[in-house]
Structures are given as C-alpha cells and as structure tokens.
Design an enzyme around this catalytic site. Structure first.
Site, mmCIF file in Angstrom:
data_model
loop_
_atom_site.group_PDB
_atom_site.id
_atom_site.type_symbol
_atom_site.label_atom_id
_atom_site.label_comp_id
_atom_site.label_asym_id
_atom_site.label_seq_id
_atom_site.Cartn_x
_atom_site.Cartn_y
_atom_site.Cartn_z
ATOM 1 N N LYS A 184 0.845 -1.189 0.000
ATOM 2 C CA LYS A 184 0.000 0.000 0.000
ATOM 3 C C LYS A 184 0.888 1.249 0.000
ATOM 4 O O LYS A 184 1.836 1.344 0.791
ATOM 5 C CB LYS A 184 -0.905 0.017 1.236
ATOM 6 C CG LYS A 184 -1.874 -1.166 1.326
ATOM 7 C CD LYS A 184 -2.972 -1.067 0.302
ATOM 8 C CE LYS A 184 -4.002 -2.171 0.499
ATOM 9 N NZ LYS A 184 -5.145 -2.062 -0.441
ATOM 10 N N ASP B 246 -0.301 -0.628 -4.488
ATOM 11 C CA ASP B 246 -1.720 -0.290 -4.505
ATOM 12 C C ASP B 246 -1.886 1.097 -3.888
ATOM 13 O O ASP B 246 -1.584 1.308 -2.708
ATOM 14 C CB ASP B 246 -2.508 -1.330 -3.710
ATOM 15 C CG ASP B 246 -4.011 -1.104 -3.786
ATOM 16 O OD1 ASP B 246 -4.449 -0.185 -4.504
ATOM 17 O OD2 ASP B 246 -4.749 -1.859 -3.123
ATOM 18 N N LYS C 36 -12.857 -8.255 -8.800
ATOM 19 C CA LYS C 36 -13.379 -8.622 -7.485
ATOM 20 C C LYS C 36 -14.830 -9.037 -7.653
ATOM 21 O O LYS C 36 -15.697 -8.203 -7.930
ATOM 22 C CB LYS C 36 -13.257 -7.458 -6.509
ATOM 23 C CG LYS C 36 -11.838 -7.177 -6.074
ATOM 24 C CD LYS C 36 -11.757 -6.027 -5.091
ATOM 25 C CE LYS C 36 -10.319 -5.841 -4.592
ATOM 26 N NZ LYS C 36 -10.167 -4.618 -3.779
#
Length: 367
Positions: free
Chosen positions: A163, A188, A262
């Site tokens: 992240k 990300d 997703k």
C-alpha cells in the site's frame, strides 16, 4: 431449481493484526453469510463482504442486509428459477448494490453446482488444479512492512502488494527493493494521487513494479488513460471496475494494462466471468482481488481463479493471514506460493459449523 429457504447470518471476528491503508485501519471484520437451501437439504453458501462503514464502497453491512432482506431474497424466493444465470435478469430492477447481489448469487451457484455434483469453477470452464497466491502487505511503517514480507516469504507467495501514498511511496519502495530486489512487487495506491502527480509517479518506474493499482480517483477511467500513456509501469484498475461496461470502457480508452476482478464488487459470478472473457479476448491479464474475506468468499475466489485468464497471482492468501480460525474446513493453505483447488462439489470446502456459530451475532431465515 427450487430454493426453499435462504438464511442470513451476520458474523464478526478480530483480525490477527490491523489492516492499514491511508483510507482506513481495519481491526475487526464483519460479513454476511448467505445460505440457500433446497427441498433435499443441500445448502449453497455465499458471503457479502462490505465493510461496516462506506470507506471503500458505498455499501455497508447494514445496507447490504437491507437489500438482501427486503428486495433480493423476496424476489428470488417468489420467482421460478431454472438456472442461477437468470438471477441478474430477475434483479434488473434493483440498481447497483453489487455486494448484496454477489453474495446471494454465490450461494445459489454453489447450490446449483452441488445439485449437479460439480466443482463450482468447472461450471465456468475453470481448468486449473492449483492457483497462484499473492499477499497484501498493509502497514504504514516500512520496517513492519518488511517484517511482514519476510514472514510471508516462507509460504512462497508469488506476488507481494504494498500500500502506497504520495508521502511515503519512495521511502517504502526503495527500502523494500533494497532488501528484496527480486520479489514480484506491485503497489496499490487506493486513489491517493491526482494528475498533478504524474512526474512523481514516473519516478516509481525505476522500481520495476508489476503494476500500480488504482493511482487516481476511485470512480475514474478517463484520467487513468492520460496517466497510463505517461508511465512505463502498467496501471491496474480496481475500484473503478464495477461492471462489464466499466471494463469495456477502460479497455477502449487504454486506461490500464491489467484489471483486478473482485467478484463481490462487480455483482457476482455472472458479471465477473463476463469481464474475464472480455479481457481474455483483448489479451489483458486479470487477477482475482480480495476483500479481507472469510473462507466462503475465499473459496469462491479460488474457484474463479481457475479460469484461464487469471494469469497473475491473486489476493487469495492463507486463512491464517487474517484469522485465528476460519469458517471453512479445511482452511485455505498456501504452499510454495500455490493453493490446491479442491475436488468436492460446489465451493469444494465444508463449513466449520462450530466456528461459524461462535462468530455469528445475528441470524434470520426466510422462506
């Protein structure tokens, strides 16, 4: 296929360690387990995975439960159904609410696969006997992030996701690359950047990332096309891919080189497979994203990742990544970076009823 009853169970468990991003820190996780039962007693399972507050999507546990209880379940129980593929048409008058739809569609597809004594992934042409696993490193401390990478390396994960945000990205990536020069690494951003950061983002090309996930707005496709033309590193779209139409628009505009599918966020199996097929036709690699799920959602993701287009390791880590004990049996285990695909019908895993009962905070059956 007649569904005789549908049961909703709200469950809650603490994470083994906090999941930290610049948007939110998650310490406890709730989910809604959906059980669809037929007249012979077979049960199909799905899992709704919105968060308790709307920091990631507009859906929450409460809004998802409301949509299931007051709209989706009544429609499903009172309508003739020959095949789960008919559900999206049945629900066409209910806009968005993808996570609620996904959970119920998951349960009914699982039930259908069990009725036909078939592993769920095979219904959609999935052929893999094992799927490659990646892991998310979620910490705002670079030393802790490197400890996590080192700890997970024993399982041989095939991809590590870090992240990042504009204040700490260079520090994080430079330290990690110095310590782990050869690991498959992606970043990300969770929409932390704007087009004003193009020059800064170009500096990340030197770290040889697999991709940068969702650097710009969570609902943007157009600006990502401008950014992608300025970067060597492929952009992966995640938050802004909520439907087949979103994916098609992104590919038309050249907004990304990779798409994260997703299932929960696009509305279930039917839409996830449509996006997979579209990307395969356009030679765009896809991978299966995660939502800090319990085992039922994880099992559906494993089945989805058996499809041929999922060539990048997904966010499908071991059950022990987040939980002291999962709600499926056996738990998901990553060994040498791989997860073995089960052979049993449906999602391929049994339910740990004792653990599920211990985590359940509310339950209601609908007939």
């Amino acid at each position: 296929m007649k569904v005789s009853s549908i049961t909703l169970k709200v469950i809650k468990a603490p994470l083994k360690q906090p999941f930290k991003t610049h948007l939110e820190t998650v310490t406890d996780r709730e989910a809604i387990i959906v059980e669809a039962k037929d007249k012979d007693g077979l049960i199909g399972y799905g899992e709704a995975v919105p968060f308790t507050s709307p920091w990631y999507t507009e859906e929450t546990i409460k809004t998802c439960y409301h949509m299931l209880e007051d709209f989706l379940i009544p429609l499903t129980l009172t309508s003739p159904l020959q095949h789960p593929g008919e559900l999206q048409g049945l629900w066409r008058g209910i806009r968005r609410n993808a996570m609620a739809k996904s959970a119920l569609e998951q349960a009914i597809f699982d039930l259908y696969a069990k009725q036909n004594e078939t592993y769920l992934g095979r219904l959609f042409g999935g052929e893999r006997r094992e799927v490659a696993a990646g892991v998310v490193i979620a910490s705002n401390n670079v030393e802790e992030a490197m400890r996590q990478i080192d700890g997970f390396s024993g399982s041989g994960y095939r991809r590590y996701k870090i992240k990042i945000d504009p204040l700490h990205d260079i520090e994080f990536l430079s330290h990690i690359r110095d310590a782990f020069p050869d690991i498959p690494l992606m970043a990300d951003a969770n929409s932390a950047y704007t087009l004003d950061d193009i020059a800064h983002l170009q500096k990340l090309d030197e770290y040889k990332l697999m991709m940068i996930e969702q650097p710009l707005g969570h609902d943007d496709i157009v600006e990502h096309s401008r950014l992608q033309s300025k970067l060597q590193t492929p952009i992966c779209l995640d938050e802004s891919i909520n439907s087949y139409h979103d994916a098609s628009s992104a590919l038309t505009l050249g907004s990304c080189g990779v798409i994260n599918i997703k299932m929960a966020k696009v509305g279930g199996w039917t839409e996830a497979v449509r996006i997979h097929d579209l990307c395969a036709e356009n030679d765009v690699p896809v991978w299966c994203g995660g939502m800090i799920e319990f085992g039922i959602s994880r099992a559906h993701n494993i089945a989805l990742a058996t499809l041929k287009g999922f060539t990048i390791p997904g966010d499908i880590s071991s059950s022990s990544r987040y939980w002291e004990g999962d709600i499926i049996d056996p738990e998901v285990v990553v060994k040498d970076g791989l997860i073995q695909v089960p052979e049993k019908a449906g999602i391929g895993f049994s339910i740990n009823e004792k653990r599920l009962k211990a985590l359940t905070t509310y339950s209601q059956m609908y007939r």
